[in-house]
Design a protein around this motif. Structure first.
Motif, PDB file in Angstrom:
ATOM      1  N   GLU A 102       0.829  -1.207   0.000  1.00  0.00           N
ATOM      2  CA  GLU A 102       0.000   0.000   0.000  1.00  0.00           C
ATOM      3  C   GLU A 102       0.866   1.260   0.000  1.00  0.00           C
ATOM      4  OE1 GLU A 102      -2.939   0.041   3.001  1.00  0.00           O
ATOM      5  OE2 GLU A 102      -3.774  -1.912   2.486  1.00  0.00           O
ATOM      6  N   TYR A 111       0.257   3.644  -3.283  1.00  0.00           N
ATOM      7  CA  TYR A 111      -0.360   4.946  -3.022  1.00  0.00           C
ATOM      8  C   TYR A 111       0.675   6.032  -2.761  1.00  0.00           C
ATOM      9  CZ  TYR A 111      -4.807   2.502  -2.834  1.00  0.00           C
ATOM     10  OH  TYR A 111      -5.904   1.759  -3.154  1.00  0.00           O
ATOM     11  N   GLN A 112       1.915   5.719  -3.053  1.00  0.00           N
ATOM     12  CA  GLN A 112       3.023   6.689  -3.025  1.00  0.00           C
ATOM     13  C   GLN A 112       3.110   7.426  -1.684  1.00  0.00           C
ATOM     14  OE1 GLN A 112       1.689   8.738  -6.627  1.00  0.00           O
ATOM     15  NE2 GLN A 112       3.522   7.959  -7.681  1.00  0.00           N
ATOM     16  N   MET A 113       3.118   6.637  -0.614  1.00  0.00           N
ATOM     17  CA  MET A 113       3.187   7.214   0.729  1.00  0.00           C
ATOM     18  C   MET A 113       4.597   7.185   1.302  1.00  0.00           C
ATOM     19  SD  MET A 113      -0.318   5.907   2.587  1.00  0.00           S
ATOM     20  CE  MET A 113      -0.011   4.155   2.360  1.00  0.00           C
TER      21      MET A 113
END
Length: 610
Positions: free
Chosen positions: A226, A230-232
């Protein structure tokens, strides 16, 4: 609550914490205990001989001793210094080396405590905060081990300060008074610094807990996917940096106070030493003392300052260790269980299991600690022996909380739960748990063999006939038999490189087998088929209904298709039972249940037509 918490913290003073830690060290390693107490003697003995040696040499030269007696005196004192220093270094090295693993003693104690605590107490927000701080200090081996170096320094410092102070006092009580005044100022400054340390250190918990959580999630496989999709990544790094900055800021405040303390102490020591050396020079110039005595007292003054510094260092080190020990003691002193210690007894428990289990909830309400609104309100329900009850409802309506109450993980804040008319609080914890088998949506696997995970037994302790039956009824038998090592297959690849991972459906069937193997009187299935497709779900429910025939069962599911296997359905809404009855009865009422069922049926019909 604030006052109670502060009183609890004051219960564990510095001396009490040091004594507690010493006692723990004796349990872990007796040499660690005794060396802490005995190391001061060779330390102070070597130092005393070091002060005496130049004074005796000067005296010999003043009195014009013959060379042999002079050399013999010097050799004897030097050999004594060497012997005591070697003994000191040997003992110190043992303490340094063997204290590195001492934190494992506390880690083991804390782990055992966690395992023995009721789930309700484990989930209490205040207990969780304390537990987070405790694990933080326990796993910092360099923090706790400092006590093994600080205690010898403190004891040697106190012994050396006392001995040197006595010898200085024989020459001049005024000189001793000046030194004692300096000590009093130092202790006052130390007291202020310690209070500031305790004040700021309490704020570490929130930062360390958040940093620990972020660190764990960054290494989890599921979270890792994730984070990337979601480029976190940047956000994680930023949040982790903020936590570290907060921790660094707190330590910065602490160090600033200790720096101010050190600067003030240095100024006081400068004045004290100036007065002391001036007094000795005045006595020497006036003929009150000889050169040898002057050298001796100069050595005593230096030694006094050195040992007093050691004592201060020991107290400073132990004060930080004391904070750590306070967390550990507060956590280990938490009550472990609210269950009855006596229980209902083996005979009564056996009769209860033979009869079948009736579960009754009488006006049960539950509010979580720290929350104002109840999750469940005035639930009254009777589940007959052998009945299959479906517990349904939308998210957040209290299903999970009700499961926790039925499992005995929580006590109702109001009302009562009875098993065969016996109040739940009369059972012992193990007695109650022996009656319940639960299949949770998220289950824990241990890094052991498959059979050990299924049965909770090792070696020949498992009932192979019962295990085979459980595997067949759960639909996992075919997979089990196809494994090269069968029941000896290792699980959890993170811990064992040769371990095997199962698919979501296989894992769920395996957990069904584990639930069946226990043969409990009350079986609870909490969203058990989330990882299965509708066909596999139907087959599993058919087998499970056959396997648990005669047992009291509670099914929790979002899929209303599972309700047709049940004798009765309860629909929770807003923490209360909104509707209950059979599938046909509830559909005939055309209420909430019928509306949800119609929506789900429409969805499945639409999916099948695509």
């Amino acid at each position: 609550m604030g006052k109670k918490k502060q009183q609890g913290e004051r219960k564990y003073g510095l001396v009490s914490n040091v004594a507690y830690n010493m006692k723990a060290s004796k349990i872990w390693d007796k040499k660690l205990f005794y060396y802490q107490l005995l190391l001061m003697f060779p330390d102070v003995a070597a130092a005393c001989l070091g002060v005496l040696l130049p004074a005796r040499l000067v005296r010999g030269l003043e009195e014009k001793w013959e060379m042999v007696p002079l050399l013999f005196t010097v050799f004897f004192l030097a050999f004594g210094i060497w012997g005591f220093e070697m003994l000191q270094k040997g003992m110190h090295e043992y303490l340094y080396r063997n204290s590195l693993s001492f934190h494992l003693y506390y880690e083991k104690c804390c782990f055992a405590k966690v395992m023995n605590m009721d789930y309700e107490m484990l989930e209490n927000p205040e207990n969780r905060e304390l537990m987070g701080n405790t694990w933080n200090v326990v796993r910092n081996e360099f923090g706790i081990r400092n006590s093994f170096l600080a205690i010898p320094k403190l004891l040697a410092g106190l012994l050396g300060t006392g001995l040197y102070g006595f010898l200085i006092g024989r020459e001049s009580l005024l000189l001793l008074f000046i030194l004692i005044l300096n000590m009093a100022v130092s202790f006052l400054l130390l007291s202020v610094a310690q209070k500031k340390y305790e004040k700021y250190h309490k704020n570490l918990g929130s930062f360390t807990a958040e940093a620990s959580y972020i660190s764990r999630q960054s290494m989890e496989k599921a979270a890792g996917k994730e984070i990337r999709i979601y480029q976190m990544m940047g956000w994680f790094v930023e949040k982790y940096g903020q936590c570290l900055k907060g921790i660094d800021g707190i330590y910065g405040h602490i160090h600033n106070w200790y720096f101010a303390k050190g600067a003030a102490e240095a100024a006081c020591s400068f004045l004290t030493e100036g007065l002391s050396y001036g007094y000795l020079l005045y006595r020497l110039a006036g003929g009150g003392i000889s050169i040898a005595e002057f050298v001796f007292y100069i050595g005593l003054l230096g030694g006094f300052g050195s040992y007093f510094g050691q004592a201060i260092y020991g107290i400073l080190s132990l004060s930080s260790v004391g904070v750590s020990i306070s967390y550990i003691r507060r956590f280990l002193d938490l009550p472990e269980s609210l269950w009855s210690q006596k229980g209902i007894g083996e005979e009564r428990l056996a009769r209860l299991k033979e009869k079948g289990l009736k579960v009754e909830l009488k006006q049960v309400s539950h509010t979580y600690p720290g929350e104002k609104e109840p999750v469940l309100s005035d639930i009254s329900l009777v589940i007959s022996p052998g009945e299959r009850l479906a517990l349904i409802g939308l998210n957040g309506q209290g299903k999970t909380t009700l499961v926790k109450l039925l499992c005995g993980f929580y006590r109702p804040t109001k009302g009562q739960i009875l098993l065969n008319d016996i109040p739940a609080e009369e059972f012992g914890r193990e007695e109650y748990y022996s009656l319940v088998s639960v299949l949770f949506q998220d289950a824990c696997m241990l890094p052991m063999t498959l059979d050990q995970n299924l049965t909770g037994r090792s070696g020949d302790g498992a009932d192979q006939g019962k295990l085979t039956w459980a595997l067949q009824m759960s639909g996992f038998y075919e997979k089990y038999e196809s494994l090269p090592k069968k029941g000896d297959t290792l699980l959890v690849r993170e811990a064992n490189k040769e371990a095997l991972d199962f698919s979501g459906g296989e894992r769920q069937k395996m957990l069904f087998a584990r639930a069946l193997y226990k043969e409990a009187s009350l079986i609870i299935l909490d969203e058990p088929t989330a990882a299965l497709d509708p066909i596999a779900e139907n087959q599993l429910y058919l087998k499970f209904s056959q396997a648990v025939k005669g047992k009291t069962c509670v099914y929790i599911s979002h899929r209303l298709s599972s309700t047709r296997f049940c004798d009765r359905i309860c629909l929770l809404s807003g923490g209360t039972i909104a509707e209950q009855g059979t599938h046909e009865e509830l559909m005939g009422k055309k209420g909430m249940y019928a509306g949800i069922y119609e929506i789900q049926s429409r969805y499945y019909n639409f999916s099948e037509s695509q």
